[in-house]
Scaffold this motif. Structure first.
Motif, PDB file in Angstrom:
ATOM      1  N   ILE A 217     -23.862  63.809  65.932  1.00 44.02           N
ATOM      2  CA  ILE A 217     -23.475  63.648  64.672  1.00 44.02           C
ATOM      3  C   ILE A 217     -23.369  62.303  64.164  1.00 44.02           C
ATOM      4  O   ILE A 217     -22.665  61.474  64.826  1.00 44.02           O
ATOM      5  CB  ILE A 217     -21.915  64.417  64.417  1.00 44.02           C
ATOM      6  N   LEU A 218     -23.926  61.770  62.977  1.00 43.99           N
ATOM      7  CA  LEU A 218     -23.700  60.653  62.452  1.00 43.99           C
ATOM      8  C   LEU A 218     -23.082  61.022  61.018  1.00 43.99           C
ATOM      9  O   LEU A 218     -23.613  61.275  60.203  1.00 43.99           O
ATOM     10  CB  LEU A 218     -24.892  59.913  62.150  1.00 43.99           C
ATOM     11  N   ASP A 219     -21.879  60.468  61.064  1.00 39.87           N
ATOM     12  CA  ASP A 219     -21.188  60.529  59.595  1.00 39.87           C
ATOM     13  C   ASP A 219     -20.875  59.341  58.991  1.00 39.87           C
ATOM     14  O   ASP A 219     -20.200  58.280  59.334  1.00 39.87           O
ATOM     15  CB  ASP A 219     -19.790  61.198  59.925  1.00 39.87           C
ATOM     16  N   LEU A 220     -21.568  59.277  57.801  1.00 41.46           N
ATOM     17  CA  LEU A 220     -21.571  58.023  56.943  1.00 41.46           C
ATOM     18  C   LEU A 220     -20.957  58.309  55.642  1.00 41.46           C
ATOM     19  O   LEU A 220     -21.251  57.787  54.398  1.00 41.46           O
ATOM     20  CB  LEU A 220     -22.861  57.597  56.809  1.00 41.46           C
ATOM     21  N   HIS A 221     -20.090  59.290  55.208  1.00 43.26           N
ATOM     22  CA  HIS A 221     -19.590  59.849  54.188  1.00 43.26           C
ATOM     23  C   HIS A 221     -18.672  58.812  53.227  1.00 43.26           C
ATOM     24  O   HIS A 221     -18.063  58.054  54.011  1.00 43.26           O
ATOM     25  CB  HIS A 221     -18.845  61.322  54.208  1.00 43.26           C
ATOM     26  N   SER A 222     -18.782  58.996  51.987  1.00 42.44           N
ATOM     27  CA  SER A 222     -17.687  58.151  51.078  1.00 42.44           C
ATOM     28  C   SER A 222     -17.881  56.602  51.483  1.00 42.44           C
ATOM     29  O   SER A 222     -16.804  55.831  51.582  1.00 42.44           O
ATOM     30  CB  SER A 222     -16.280  58.446  51.521  1.00 42.44           C
ATOM     31  N   ASN A 223     -19.096  56.096  51.583  1.00 40.05           N
ATOM     32  CA  ASN A 223     -19.180  54.579  51.623  1.00 40.05           C
ATOM     33  C   ASN A 223     -19.987  54.388  50.158  1.00 40.05           C
ATOM     34  O   ASN A 223     -20.109  55.074  49.311  1.00 40.05           O
ATOM     35  CB  ASN A 223     -20.254  54.196  52.776  1.00 40.05           C
ATOM     36  N   ASN A 224     -20.610  52.931  50.417  1.00 39.66           N
ATOM     37  CA  ASN A 224     -21.343  52.574  49.122  1.00 39.66           C
ATOM     38  C   ASN A 224     -22.822  52.444  49.469  1.00 39.66           C
ATOM     39  O   ASN A 224     -23.572  51.796  48.811  1.00 39.66           O
ATOM     40  CB  ASN A 224     -20.746  51.418  48.512  1.00 39.66           C
ATOM     41  N   LEU A 225     -23.394  53.377  50.252  1.00 37.42           N
ATOM     42  CA  LEU A 225     -24.730  53.396  50.549  1.00 37.42           C
ATOM     43  C   LEU A 225     -25.563  53.792  49.365  1.00 37.42           C
ATOM     44  O   LEU A 225     -25.387  54.837  48.765  1.00 37.42           O
ATOM     45  CB  LEU A 225     -25.029  54.362  51.552  1.00 37.42           C
ATOM     46  N   ALA A 226     -26.672  53.114  49.113  1.00 40.01           N
ATOM     47  CA  ALA A 226     -27.513  53.162  48.309  1.00 40.01           C
ATOM     48  C   ALA A 226     -29.114  53.680  48.743  1.00 40.01           C
ATOM     49  O   ALA A 226     -29.761  54.303  48.023  1.00 40.01           O
ATOM     50  CB  ALA A 226     -27.862  52.076  47.215  1.00 40.01           C
ATOM     51  N   LYS A 227     -29.176  53.157  49.999  1.00 38.46           N
ATOM     52  CA  LYS A 227     -30.337  53.563  50.760  1.00 38.46           C
ATOM     53  C   LYS A 227     -30.390  53.598  52.172  1.00 38.46           C
ATOM     54  O   LYS A 227     -29.123  53.003  52.569  1.00 38.46           O
ATOM     55  CB  LYS A 227     -31.504  52.640  50.140  1.00 38.46           C
ATOM     56  N   LEU A 228     -31.214  54.143  52.947  1.00 41.45           N
ATOM     57  CA  LEU A 228     -31.011  53.969  54.254  1.00 41.45           C
ATOM     58  C   LEU A 228     -32.632  53.463  54.589  1.00 41.45           C
ATOM     59  O   LEU A 228     -33.726  54.018  54.385  1.00 41.45           O
ATOM     60  CB  LEU A 228     -31.038  55.539  54.843  1.00 41.45           C
ATOM     61  N   VAL A 229     -32.438  52.859  56.021  1.00 45.44           N
ATOM     62  CA  VAL A 229     -33.473  52.133  56.436  1.00 45.44           C
ATOM     63  C   VAL A 229     -33.787  52.716  58.034  1.00 45.44           C
ATOM     64  O   VAL A 229     -32.687  51.934  58.742  1.00 45.44           O
ATOM     65  CB  VAL A 229     -33.755  50.884  56.404  1.00 45.44           C
TER      66      VAL A 229
END
Length: 396
Positions: A217-229
């Protein structure tokens, strides 16, 4: 023979009851703690300035209450700015003083701002660590192996744990350095939500690949991410079954990222991505993504409810929009220039109206000031004239 066994069982039962009684007596109840043979749980609802769950209690007193049978330690609502080296006892040079029974540590909402490199060196068998709801500034020291003492860690919760109003990009870069210097090969769950992270770079994903092959599980919810690399090595994570990207700032997803999701599905057919509550701008840049949504085998949580929040398709569901409706409206340079002139003209008109309004409202005060200035000026002129006459007399 049976009587001997019965007698032995009674003796063991008495010994067990005595030990349980001793554990209960040793509980720091005056600090709002509840204890049993396996758990120490302390909570405070007092303001940080007055809570008794403070730095002194945590550093000097709490370690004495951790027993060989303690498996769960839960401290919340305190005011503990720093986790110093060997925060849970002094085991340097003597591993027998380590608390090997501890499996879970929860330090939620304790105003933690700094974690030293050897803070967890006396709890080598901890499998779950929760540092959520704190104000941690991640160390910029390259060799800060903060989690090296908990090499059996399976679950790390850092939700809303990092300092607010701080560079999210810096948080991610420093956290990657911390992970690189820590032994976390058993890590299965990583929670990084609500930390104002702006980017999840190739370096960050590469670090996770190097640190653990067991991530689920990788939880990145409720940040300001605009893209993933994603680094290509991310496709080697065969156990990953959820990436939580809910409530971020995604306006689109790159083809590279979509291919990585498909690769992760090939590794594990239970793999899912959560894209709910993102602000999708449904124009020509989203054509590939909407096609992928309709064809991918990856489970997209909330796919049927993903809607457009901008553009000509506002309010429509991404899943239903045909590619022909995803268009980018070009704005001609002349139109842009005219728009700029109009905006400037409106601003100038507003400023003029404000100035005129001030003059009308303050006209009496302004006239009084002008009148006073005239009187002062003519008075000085008269003085200068008299002085001139007097000077001429002196010269004569």
């Amino acid at each position: 023979m049976n009587s001997v066994l019965l007698h032995l069982c009674l003796v063991l039962l008495v010994i067990f009851i005595c030990r349980v009684s001793a554990v209960i007596v040793s509980c720091p109840e005056k600090y709002g703690c509840d204890c049993n043979t396996t758990t120490i749980k302390c909570h405070s609802s007092d303001p940080p300035a007055t809570t008794e769950l403070d730095q002194k209690f945590f550093t000097d007193e709490l370690p004495d209450f951790i027993l060989p049978t303690t498996t769960h330690l839960i401290i919340s609502g305190g005011n503990i700015p720093e986790l110093f080296n060997n925060s849970f006892g002094v085991c340097a040079g003597d591993s027998s003083k380590s608390h090997r029974s501890l499996k879970e540590i929860v330090l939620r909402n304790n105003h933690i701002t700094k974690i030293h490199g050897k803070a967890f060196h006396c709890v080598p068998n901890v499998v779950s660590l929760d540092l959520s709801l704190n104000n941690w500034t991640v160390s910029n020291i390259n060799h800060a192996a903060i989690f090296s003492g908990v090499h059996k860690l399976k679950k790390l919760v850092l939700t809303d744990s990092m300092k607010d109003n701080y560079s999210g990009k810096r948080h991610m870069r420093r956290l990657s350095a911390v992970f690189k210097n820590s032994v976390l090969s058993d890590l299965e769950e990583l929670y990084l939500g609500r930390n104002d992270l702006w980017t999840f770079t190739s370096d960050a994903s590469s670090t996770l690949c190097q640190v653990t092959k067991n991530l689920r599980i990788l939880d990145l919810h409720s940040n300001n991410l605009a893209k993933l690399v994603f680094d290509p090595c991310f496709g080697q994570l065969n156990n990953l079954h959820l990436i939580n990207l809910r409530n971020n700032s995604f306006i689109g997803v790159t083809m590279r990222t979509m291919k990585m999701f498909d690769k992760l599905y090939e590794n594990n057919q239970n793999f899912a991505v959560d894209f709910r509550d993102n602000q999708w701008d449904c124009d020509c840049n989203l054509v590939d993504f909407t096609k992928w949504l309709r064809t991918t085998k990856v489970t997209i949580r909330g796919k049927q409810n993903m809607t457009c929040h901008d553009g000509l398709n506002f309010g429509k569901y991404l899943f239903e929009i045909p590619s022909s409706d995803l268009i980018c409206v070009a704005v001609a340079p002349a139109q842009t220039a005219n728009a700029g002139v109009i905006v400037v003209s409106i601003l100038l008109a507003i400023i003029c109206c404000v100035v005129i309004g001030i003059v009308i409202i303050k006209r009496n005060a302004i006239m009084s000031t002008i009148s006073g200035f005239k009187k002062s000026y003519f008075a000085k002129d008269t003085q200068f004239s008299y002085a001139s006459v007097n000077n001429s007399n002196v010269d004569v």
